[in-house]
Design a protein around this motif. Sequence first.
Motif, PDB file in Angstrom:
ATOM      1  N   UNK A 346       0.868  -1.225  -0.062  1.00 41.99           N
ATOM      2  CA  UNK A 346      -0.003  -0.187   0.228  1.00 41.99           C
ATOM      3  C   UNK A 346       0.902   1.234  -0.055  1.00 41.99           C
ATOM      4  N   UNK A 347       0.413   2.282  -0.943  1.00 43.67           N
ATOM      5  CA  UNK A 347       1.212   3.496  -0.964  1.00 43.67           C
ATOM      6  C   UNK A 347       1.277   4.274   0.502  1.00 43.67           C
ATOM      7  N   UNK A 363       2.812   5.029   8.861  1.00 43.10           N
ATOM      8  CA  UNK A 363       1.883   5.526   7.955  1.00 43.10           C
ATOM      9  C   UNK A 363       2.413   6.893   7.238  1.00 43.10           C
ATOM     10  N   UNK A 364       1.748   7.336   6.163  1.00 41.74           N
ATOM     11  CA  UNK A 364       2.358   8.621   5.758  1.00 41.74           C
ATOM     12  C   UNK A 364       1.766   9.521   6.290  1.00 41.74           C
ATOM     13  N   UNK A 365       0.388   9.504   7.042  1.00 43.84           N
ATOM     14  CA  UNK A 365       0.101  10.578   7.660  1.00 43.84           C
ATOM     15  C   UNK A 365      -0.886  10.075   8.997  1.00 43.84           C
ATOM     16  N   UNK A 366      -1.492  10.791   9.938  1.00 47.81           N
ATOM     17  CA  UNK A 366      -1.916  10.117  11.043  1.00 47.81           C
ATOM     18  C   UNK A 366      -3.488   9.813  10.639  1.00 47.81           C
ATOM     19  N   UNK A 369      -3.509   6.322   9.130  1.00 48.60           N
ATOM     20  CA  UNK A 369      -3.316   5.217  10.178  1.00 48.60           C
ATOM     21  C   UNK A 369      -4.452   5.072  10.923  1.00 48.60           C
ATOM     22  N   UNK A 370      -5.452   6.311  11.101  1.00 44.95           N
ATOM     23  CA  UNK A 370      -6.549   6.319  12.037  1.00 44.95           C
ATOM     24  C   UNK A 370      -7.763   5.714  11.227  1.00 44.95           C
ATOM     25  N   UNK A 371      -7.616   5.982   9.888  1.00 47.93           N
ATOM     26  CA  UNK A 371      -8.863   5.697   9.128  1.00 47.93           C
ATOM     27  C   UNK A 371      -8.674   4.377   8.391  1.00 47.93           C
ATOM     28  N   UNK A 372      -7.646   4.350   7.358  1.00 48.77           N
ATOM     29  CA  UNK A 372      -7.512   3.334   6.559  1.00 48.77           C
ATOM     30  C   UNK A 372      -6.952   2.145   7.071  1.00 48.77           C
ATOM     31  N   UNK A 373      -5.804   2.234   8.146  1.00 46.49           N
ATOM     32  CA  UNK A 373      -5.300   0.983   8.608  1.00 46.49           C
ATOM     33  C   UNK A 373      -6.202   0.059   9.471  1.00 46.49           C
TER      34      UNK A 373
END
Lengths: 420, 263
Positions: A346-347, A363-366, A369-373
């Motif tokens: 995943x990019x 992750x690239x952003x918080x 991490x909080x939504x997609x992960x």
Amino acid sequence: MHAAAVWIPIVALAMGFEAFCYVELVHRPARTLPKVVWALIIIAQVPLGGICYLVLGRGEADGHDGLQHAVPTRPSHTAGNAGAIGLAPRDAADATRGDRQSDDPVLRTRGLTRVYRDGVGLHDVDVCVPARGVYGLVGPNGAGKTTLLSILAGVRRPDAGRIELATGRTRVMLCPDAPAFEPWLTATETVEFFRTVDARGASATDRAERRLATVDALWHVGLADARDRRVGGFSRGMTQRLGLAVALTSGADVLLFDEPTSALDPQGRSEVLDLINHLGHDRAVVLSSHILADVERVADTVGMLRDGRLVYEGPMRDLLDGNVRPSWRIHLRSGAEALAGTLRDLDWVTAVAPDANGLRVDTTSRYAGETLLPAQIAASGAELVAFNPVGADLEAVFLALLGDGASAATRTTVQPGVAR
Amino acid sequence: MTAQPAAETSAGIGRWRLEWLRLMRTRRWIALVVVFGLVGFGDPLLTRYLGALLTGASNTSYIHITVTKPQPSDGMISYFSNISTVGTLVVVVVAGLAFAVRATPPLAVLYLTHIPSRAALLAPRLATVSVAALAACGLGSAAATYETSILLGTPAPGATAAGAVVACLGTLFAVVVTFAATAFVASQVAAIAVALVAVLVIAPLSGLIPGLANIGPAAFLNLPAVLQNAAWTTDDWWATAITIGLIALLVGVGFQRARRWEL
């Protein structure tokens, strides 16, 4: 008659001296040479052999000096607080560190420079130490920490720059990493001396109060049982504790500690850090240490030195909060390998590493991490036990700031705080 | 169970008491007393029986040694000559150990950051060692006078007193040379070596400098022995004045240099 008058003083003096030397030799450890060799030297060359032994070979006994006392417990008059030696009450110590920090600096440097022959030293260092709180000074070996502390203490001079002190020069005390004391003084006498050495004209009441504080200080550093022993028999850890006792009673407004826990066991380290934490409530404490966990535990403000330059100075909390990477620790009961394989493609995922009970994912952003992960974990079918963000610690930030691979540009973009 | 207050067991310690304890607890006072005492008691004895010893040692048919009967002044000369070397050696070692503050940097840091000035740190050390050295020298002179009176006859009171005073000043000179050496050199051993070279080699060699032969430190250091057989002269006043001036200068240089100490 004449013969007796002639010989008696000489023989008495020589034999008395020899006897004294042998008594000392039996009761004390010998330095430089084995005892038997000193015994031969003493008898072979009267009196120079004995004098050589006294000057070069006599070690300090690890025994008690003078009267023996009951094993002391915590002095009753200070139970519950440590006011007699200037420590803040325990409740106050447990308050948040940020609350105690003062905005008014007690010590500030401007363009401090000290260059040694090989080019190392300090270069244009501006530090600002608040009047209250613990200032952590960190940096790799040779970064200039000890030079900076020595200049701040006034035992070394800068080549350029100046120091602005909001207190007297004798109110700044440096406690070296391996403190040394006169081996023939007891622990109580040592603390007493440094406590009273600049208190001229004190009243009898003042002197009595100071002595009580000496007992307190020795109790606080765990040397109550050894207070009447001569310092020459102390271990390195005990000597380091004695240095702290001297610091506790010194009444200094600025305490400079250079690696104060380097010779202590884990329990001793914890106790000493608690003491330093307490000390920071009503005075400025500068703590130089290579044990970053210690600095992180007690420091309100942190200054980072590298190659003699201050690369960062600012509040510890800002440093840590500002450098929290979007990183997550995922505790899984099963499915860790499959999930790792999926995430690596995943990019918005920058790193995936196995952790003790699952994975650590950057992750690239918080937001990612909080939504997609979480959605990705659910989709993979892995059994999730826990999902936690990973906070930054000082070691990680330190390595990011000062690591060999970090560029100067990277180092100077650290925010918030004052990057240099 | 509560702690017994330390107030009942330990007296307060100031800078002067610290130096007194340094002298007592390190037993350095014993080194001073023993050396000056043994030289004081021993040298007149050796002078008295030197003839017998040499005659006994040369018990051959082809060597005959004739020794004149020793005089009281010979006993005192022997004492004053020996303390100018052995006594100086011990005084310099004791002084060097007390003055070399920077030899232990962690301890020096505590002293330099606690005590208001370098002078306040060093003055008690200098005074204590000086007094101890002067007391030892005086004690040795008294012992030599006592032993000489018994074995060789009463020495001339004026010459003996003058010799003792000058010998004490010579001891003080050795102390302040060591003080100045430690102001420049941090190591104890190096400072003691420098001081010994200065007192035992350079000072005597200064007598070779034209114009200084009779009025310099070399003449002054020999004065206690010379005075036993000669009257006090104008040159002796000059030698004394110059040496006292040097003592003051060295003390001043030592304190001045100490202000620039770094660790």
